[in-house]
Write an enzyme that holds these catalytic residues in place. Structure first.
Site, PDB file in Angstrom:
ATOM      1  N   GLY A  20      -8.256   1.484  -5.701  1.00 12.00           N
ATOM      2  CA  GLY A  20      -8.454   2.383  -5.072  1.00 12.00           C
ATOM      3  C   GLY A  20      -6.892   2.145  -3.978  1.00 12.00           C
ATOM      4  N   GLY A  21      -6.712   2.791  -2.991  1.00  8.24           N
ATOM      5  CA  GLY A  21      -5.442   2.123  -2.502  1.00  8.24           C
ATOM      6  C   GLY A  21      -5.712   0.288  -1.694  1.00  8.24           C
ATOM      7  N   SER A  24      -8.771   0.203   1.037  1.00  6.61           N
ATOM      8  CA  SER A  24      -9.420   1.368   0.383  1.00  6.61           C
ATOM      9  C   SER A  24     -11.341   1.171   0.244  1.00  6.61           C
ATOM     10  CB  SER A  24      -9.099   1.925  -0.421  1.00  6.61           C
ATOM     11  OG  SER A  24      -9.928   0.812  -1.780  1.00  6.61           O
ATOM     12  N   GLY A  25     -11.414  -0.362   0.776  1.00  7.66           N
ATOM     13  CA  GLY A  25     -12.837  -0.499   0.384  1.00  7.66           C
ATOM     14  C   GLY A  25     -13.600  -0.505  -1.364  1.00  7.66           C
ATOM     15  N   LYS A  26     -12.597  -0.953  -1.295  1.00  8.17           N
ATOM     16  CA  LYS A  26     -12.797  -0.921  -2.938  1.00  8.17           C
ATOM     17  C   LYS A  26     -13.338  -2.381  -3.530  1.00  8.17           C
ATOM     18  CE  LYS A  26      -8.135  -2.732  -4.080  1.00  8.17           C
ATOM     19  NZ  LYS A  26      -7.520  -1.918  -2.564  1.00  8.17           N
ATOM     20  N   SER A  27     -12.652  -3.691  -2.903  1.00  8.92           N
ATOM     21  CA  SER A  27     -13.568  -4.742  -3.515  1.00  8.92           C
ATOM     22  C   SER A  27     -14.589  -4.471  -2.706  1.00  8.92           C
ATOM     23  CB  SER A  27     -12.881  -6.117  -2.883  1.00  8.92           C
ATOM     24  OG  SER A  27     -11.781  -5.879  -3.650  1.00  8.92           O
ATOM     25  N   ALA A  45     -11.238 -15.010  -9.513  1.00 11.44           N
ATOM     26  CA  ALA A  45     -10.165 -14.204  -8.115  1.00 11.44           C
ATOM     27  C   ALA A  45      -8.561 -14.601  -8.751  1.00 11.44           C
ATOM     28  CB  ALA A  45     -10.321 -15.132  -7.711  1.00 11.44           C
ATOM     29  N   HIS A  61     -12.580 -12.311   2.094  1.00 12.75           N
ATOM     30  CA  HIS A  61     -13.247 -11.620   0.960  1.00 12.75           C
ATOM     31  C   HIS A  61     -14.077 -12.705   1.183  1.00 12.75           C
ATOM     32  CE1 HIS A  61     -11.247  -8.358  -1.423  1.00 12.75           C
ATOM     33  NE2 HIS A  61      -9.951  -9.191   0.015  1.00 12.75           N
ATOM     34  N   GLU A  73     -11.180 -19.147 -10.440  1.00 10.62           N
ATOM     35  CA  GLU A  73      -9.451 -18.580  -9.908  1.00 10.62           C
ATOM     36  C   GLU A  73      -8.632 -18.933 -10.795  1.00 10.62           C
ATOM     37  OE1 GLU A  73      -8.313 -21.346  -6.021  1.00 10.62           O
ATOM     38  OE2 GLU A  73     -10.519 -20.360  -5.220  1.00 10.62           O
TER      39      GLU A  73
END
Length: 183
Positions: A20-21, A24-27, A45, A61, A73
Site C-alpha cells: 500500500g501507500g 497506509s497501515g500496511k505494516s 528490518a 515501529h 536488521e
C-alpha cells in the site's frame, strides 16, 4: 519449523504480500497477520537509520510491534537474515521498498537482485509476509534516479505478487484482499 499453535488449514500461506501507500497501515496489518498466525515470529528490518526522523520511525515501529519477535536488521542480504530465523515459524520482512532502495544506493543490478530476493522468499522454510510500498499511483518523478526506482519497485512488487498465495492491498488502514483468502 517449530510446532504451531494453530491448525495448519488456518495458517498463513507460504508467502503473503501486503502492500500500500506510505502510512497506509500496511505494516500494522502485516504484524497482525503474523501474530494471529500463532507460533514463533521473526522480523527482518531492512531500514537503515541515517537521521533522527528515521530513528524515531524505527522506534515507533518497535513499540507498536512489542515483545516476542526475533528481530534481524539486514538492509541487503535477505538470505543471510532468513538463515538466522531457523527457529521461527513466520517471518515478516518490512520492507521490500527500503530493501530495494538500499540496493539502488549500493548500485546493484536491480533486476538481478529482485529475482534473487523473490527466489529466496519462495524457498524459505518459514511462512513469509512481505511488506512493500505501492509506488505506481503518483506522478511521474522528475529525475532519472526516481524513475529508475519507481520502475524497479513496480517490477519487484509484480514478482512478489505473482509468487504469493495471498496479496493484500491496504489503504487508509483497510485491507483489500486481491489474491487468496485470509486465514
Amino acid at each position: 519449523m517449530v510446532g504451531s499453535q494453530r491448525d495448519e488449514k488456518n495458517r498463513l500461506p507460504a508467502l503473503s504480500f501486503v502492500f500500500g501507500g506510505s502510512a497506509s497501515g500496511k505494516s500494522s496489518f502485516a504484524e497482525q497477520l503474523v501474530v494471529q498466525d500463532g507460533g514463533t515470529r521473526g522480523y527482518i528490518a531492512t531500514a537503515q537509520v541515517w537521521d533522527a526522523e528515521m530513528e524515531a520511525k524505527v522506534a515507533r515501529h518497535q513499540a507498536m510491534r512489542g515483545e516476542g519477535w526475533l528481530t534481524v536488521e539486514e538492509p541487503l542480504d535477505i538470505a543471510a537474515a532468513l538463515a538466522k530465523m531457523n527457529d521461527v515459524d513466520t517471518v515478516l520482512v518490512d520492507c521490500a521498498t527500503l530493501w530495494l532502495t538500499n540496493q539502488l544506493l549500493a548500485e546493484a543490478d536491480l533486476d538481478a537482485v529482485s529475482n534473487e530476493f523473490v527466489a529466496e522468499l519462495a524457498a524459505a522454510p518459514q511462512r513469509i509476509v512481505v511488506v512493500s510500498n505501492e509506488v505506481g499511483q503518483g506522478i511521474v518523478p522528475d529525475n532519472a534516479m526516481s524513475r529508475t526506482f519507481r520502475e524497479a519497485q513496480g517490477r519487484l512488487n509484480q514478482k512478489i505478487a505473482a509468487e504469493a498465495d495471498l496479496a493484500v492491498l491496504v489503504m487508509a488502514g483497510l485491507p483489500m484482499v486481491l489474491k487468496g483468502v485470509l486465514p
